[in-house]
Design a protein around this motif. Structure first.
Motif, PDB file in Angstrom:
ATOM      1  N   TRP A  12       8.616   4.254   6.706  1.00  0.00           N
ATOM      2  CA  TRP A  12       8.715   4.459   5.324  1.00  0.00           C
ATOM      3  C   TRP A  12       9.245   6.089   5.154  1.00  0.00           C
ATOM      4  O   TRP A  12      10.182   6.328   4.600  1.00  0.00           O
ATOM      5  N   CYS A  18       1.079   3.889  -3.011  1.00  0.00           N
ATOM      6  CA  CYS A  18       0.479   5.313  -2.832  1.00  0.00           C
ATOM      7  C   CYS A  18       1.764   6.283  -3.235  1.00  0.00           C
ATOM      8  O   CYS A  18       1.564   7.171  -3.517  1.00  0.00           O
ATOM      9  N   SER A  27       4.087   1.333   9.837  1.00  0.00           N
ATOM     10  CA  SER A  27       5.027   1.315   8.530  1.00  0.00           C
ATOM     11  C   SER A  27       5.210   2.488   7.871  1.00  0.00           C
ATOM     12  O   SER A  27       6.151   2.777   7.122  1.00  0.00           O
ATOM     13  N   SER A  28       4.133   3.252   7.844  1.00  0.00           N
ATOM     14  CA  SER A  28       4.241   4.684   7.030  1.00  0.00           C
ATOM     15  C   SER A  28       5.097   5.533   7.764  1.00  0.00           C
ATOM     16  O   SER A  28       6.087   6.273   7.099  1.00  0.00           O
ATOM     17  N   GLU A  35       0.722  -1.184  -0.023  1.00  0.00           N
ATOM     18  CA  GLU A  35       0.058   0.067  -0.225  1.00  0.00           C
ATOM     19  C   GLU A  35       0.846   1.210  -0.095  1.00  0.00           C
ATOM     20  O   GLU A  35       0.474   2.145  -0.670  1.00  0.00           O
ATOM     21  N   ILE A  36       1.784   1.232   0.817  1.00  0.00           N
ATOM     22  CA  ILE A  36       2.757   2.430   0.988  1.00  0.00           C
ATOM     23  C   ILE A  36       3.519   2.757  -0.463  1.00  0.00           C
ATOM     24  O   ILE A  36       3.277   3.700  -0.911  1.00  0.00           O
ATOM     25  N   TYR A  96      -0.374  -0.371   9.442  1.00  0.00           N
ATOM     26  CA  TYR A  96      -0.162   0.787   8.454  1.00  0.00           C
ATOM     27  C   TYR A  96       0.571   2.032   8.818  1.00  0.00           C
ATOM     28  O   TYR A  96       1.415   2.602   8.241  1.00  0.00           O
TER      29      TYR A  96
END
Length: 106
Positions: A73, A17, A69-70, A13-14, A66
């Motif tokens: 990132w 996006c 994890s974001s 997902e990251i 999420y």
């Protein structure tokens, strides 16, 4: 299988996006969108491996992973160090995800 599925979903997902962000906000090549779409498909597929009786519960619990994890990132890829408010928010969200995952059910 739940934690690995959540981690793979977060990466998909990251990355997906970020590919769109790279094109729209940073002027990157539209070819990034192909990788972004593939990453987003991998994200959705990874969530199907989560052990949960309802998709909504799996998606809600995934939210905490999420968010963490974001922030990782942001730190590792974008070079922006999370601050104490980022860390506090992540802890709160992980606590909420734990309640969803481990809460007693009838």
């Amino acid at each position: 299988m739940t934690l690995p599925a959540f981690l793979l979903a977060a990466l998909g997902e990251i990355a997906g996006c970020f590919a769109f962000w790279h094109v729209v906000r940073l002027g990157g090549s539209p070819w990034w969108l192909m990788a972004g779409i593939a990453s987003l498909a991998a994200f959705a597929y990874a969530l199907t491996f989560v052990e949960a009786e309802a998709a909504g519960r799996a998606f809600a619990a995934y939210g905490g992973i999420y968010i963490l994890s974001s922030l990782l990132w942001m730190w590792s890829v974008e070079g922006v160090l999370p601050d104490r408010w980022d860390a506090t928010g992540a802890v709160l969200c992980l606590a909420g995800a734990a309640v969803i995952v481990f809460g007693p059910r009838g």
